[in-house]
Design an enzyme around this catalytic site. Structure first.
Site, PDB file in Angstrom:
ATOM      1  N   ASN A  46      52.478  49.989  -4.450  1.00 48.76           N
ATOM      2  CA  ASN A  46      52.955  49.172  -5.552  1.00 48.76           C
ATOM      3  C   ASN A  46      54.021  48.225  -4.587  1.00 48.76           C
ATOM      4  O   ASN A  46      54.433  49.115  -4.010  1.00 48.76           O
ATOM      5  CB  ASN A  46      53.653  49.402  -6.464  1.00 48.76           C
ATOM      6  N   TRP A  47      53.553  46.884  -3.372  1.00 45.77           N
ATOM      7  CA  TRP A  47      53.464  46.047  -2.493  1.00 45.77           C
ATOM      8  C   TRP A  47      55.131  45.492  -3.271  1.00 45.77           C
ATOM      9  O   TRP A  47      56.322  45.369  -2.370  1.00 45.77           O
ATOM     10  CB  TRP A  47      52.814  45.370  -1.961  1.00 45.77           C
ATOM     11  N   LYS A  48      55.639  45.129  -4.546  1.00 44.61           N
ATOM     12  CA  LYS A  48      56.209  45.019  -5.026  1.00 44.61           C
ATOM     13  C   LYS A  48      56.686  43.764  -4.122  1.00 44.61           C
ATOM     14  O   LYS A  48      55.280  42.824  -4.520  1.00 44.61           O
ATOM     15  CB  LYS A  48      58.239  45.492  -4.751  1.00 44.61           C
ATOM     16  N   GLY A  58      62.884  53.648  -4.456  1.00 48.58           N
ATOM     17  CA  GLY A  58      63.791  53.551  -3.568  1.00 48.58           C
ATOM     18  C   GLY A  58      65.183  54.005  -3.248  1.00 48.58           C
ATOM     19  O   GLY A  58      65.610  53.630  -2.287  1.00 48.58           O
ATOM     20  N   SER A  67      60.133  57.565  -4.149  1.00 44.18           N
ATOM     21  CA  SER A  67      60.066  57.872  -2.183  1.00 44.18           C
ATOM     22  C   SER A  67      59.326  59.116  -2.170  1.00 44.18           C
ATOM     23  O   SER A  67      59.408  60.042  -1.672  1.00 44.18           O
ATOM     24  CB  SER A  67      61.707  58.717  -2.623  1.00 44.18           C
ATOM     25  N   HIS A  86      57.180  48.992 -15.406  1.00 39.11           N
ATOM     26  CA  HIS A  86      57.877  49.165 -14.563  1.00 39.11           C
ATOM     27  C   HIS A  86      58.976  48.834 -14.316  1.00 39.11           C
ATOM     28  O   HIS A  86      59.861  48.146 -14.970  1.00 39.11           O
ATOM     29  CB  HIS A  86      57.537  48.467 -12.957  1.00 39.11           C
ATOM     30  N   GLU A 141      61.864  47.805 -12.537  1.00 43.73           N
ATOM     31  CA  GLU A 141      62.655  47.311 -12.060  1.00 43.73           C
ATOM     32  C   GLU A 141      62.080  46.142 -12.675  1.00 43.73           C
ATOM     33  O   GLU A 141      62.941  44.931 -13.272  1.00 43.73           O
ATOM     34  CB  GLU A 141      61.806  46.879 -10.965  1.00 43.73           C
ATOM     35  N   GLU A 185      58.122  57.730 -13.195  1.00 44.00           N
ATOM     36  CA  GLU A 185      58.758  57.563 -12.372  1.00 44.00           C
ATOM     37  C   GLU A 185      60.584  57.929 -12.469  1.00 44.00           C
ATOM     38  O   GLU A 185      61.270  56.406 -13.341  1.00 44.00           O
ATOM     39  CB  GLU A 185      58.378  55.551 -12.127  1.00 44.00           C
TER      40      GLU A 185
HETATM   41  C1  PEP Z   1      57.943  51.645  -6.802  1.00 42.33           C
HETATM   42  O1  PEP Z   1      58.176  51.302  -6.805  1.00 42.33           O
HETATM   43  O2  PEP Z   1      57.273  52.185  -7.925  1.00 42.33           O
HETATM   44  C2  PEP Z   1      57.923  52.852  -5.947  1.00 42.33           C
HETATM   45  C3  PEP Z   1      58.656  55.070  -6.932  1.00 42.33           C
HETATM   46  O3  PEP Z   1      59.502  53.220  -4.923  1.00 42.33           O
HETATM   47  P1  PEP Z   1      59.039  53.873  -4.102  1.00 42.33           P
HETATM   48  O4  PEP Z   1      57.615  54.566  -3.723  1.00 42.33           O
HETATM   49  O5  PEP Z   1      59.855  53.342  -2.802  1.00 42.33           O
HETATM   50  O6  PEP Z   1      60.205  54.903  -4.545  1.00 42.33           O
END
Ligand code: PEP
Length: 253
Positions: free
Chosen positions: A8-10, A170, A209, A93, A95, A164
């Site tokens: 997931n490059w966001k 993050g 993470s 997600h 976010e 998640e």
């Molecule tokens: C995500 O955005 O789905 C995610 C898991 O981010 P990160 O790996 O940076 O925690």
């Protein structure tokens, strides 16, 4: 069973050149991998070009609108995604839930539309802060029952759930594989109850993470037992992301 590993490059990277370079490196370094289905979900403006360079790696979207077209300024529909070799779509997600006000009801419409469009939905769920097991079960039950309302196990047979925990996203502080395993079994139980079935077979992924050092523990059947990973920050580094894919898809798993 193949592990599903999603990048997931966001809202990264900032240029198409960087995006193409990263996608090319990931594709090149993972061509021999047999036990993983790798998906890259770049920002919308890069979908077309990245779709052209990917061969084995699948293309994902980070979101979609449930309508086909219409007065929804700034949105992208499932129909539009179909022009770009997109096979997977992340839905719900955290976010988007937190910053864009996405509700379980909107998520439910998106999942229904994705399934109708033959896109594979990856439904993201997770508690915002560390909770007791009972409180966590309530959060996951609510997100799953509302997000999947009116959707049968058969409808969702190609879909996946990404667990998640928001507190791990993050932050560099991943959940423990043991915690992920508890969530995995909780989700399977909730889904089995919702769908009145004994066995839930769809992949349940962990995200939060993940890096090349902890990935294998989340996947290992004797530790986390997850069936895949959703990776944010670490997926922006080809060496890290390739390390995650390789360590989570050895022949023995
Ligand atoms: C995500 O955005 O789905 C995610 C898991 O981010 P990160 O790996 O940076 O925690």
């Amino acid at each position: 069973m193949k592990k599903t590993i999603i990048a997931n490059w966001k809202m990264n990277p900032v240029s198409l050149d960087q995006a193409l370079h990263l996608a090319g490196e990931i594709e090149k370094r993972t061509t021999g991998i047999k036990n993983a289905e790798v998906v890259i979900a770049p920002p919308y403006p890069f979908l077309k070009d990245i779709g052209r360079v990917l061969k084995k790696t699948k293309l994902g979207a980070q979101n979609m609108h449930w309508e086909e077209a219409g007065p929804y300024t700034g949105e992208v529909s499932w129909r539009q995604l179909k022009h770009f070799r997109v096979t997977h779509v992340i839905i719900g997600h955290s976010e988007r839930r937190i910053h864009m006000g996405e509700t379980d009801e909107m998520i439910n419409k998106k999942i229904k539309a994705a399934l109708k469009a033959n896109l594979i939905p990856i439904l993201a769920v997770g508690e915002q802060k560390k909770l007791s097991e009972n409180a966590m079960r309530l959060v996951l039950s609510r997100q799953l029952s509302r997000g999947l309302a009116g959707i049968t196990a058969h409808d969702f047979k190609k879909g996946a759930i990404a667990y998640e925990p928001v507190w791990a996203i993050g932050t560099g502080r991943a959940a423990t594989p043991k915690h992920a395993g508890i969530a995995l079994r909780m989700i399977q139980k909730i889904l089995a109850g919702l769908w009145k079935t004994k066995k839930v077979t769809m992949p349940i992924l962990y995200g939060g993470s993940v890096n090349s050092k902890n990935a294998a523990d989340f996947i290992s059947p004797t530790m986390g037992g997850m069936q895949g990973l959703l990776v944010g920050s670490a997926s922006l580094n080809a060496t890290e992301f390739t390390g995650i894919i390789k360590s989570s898809s050895p022949e023995s798993f």
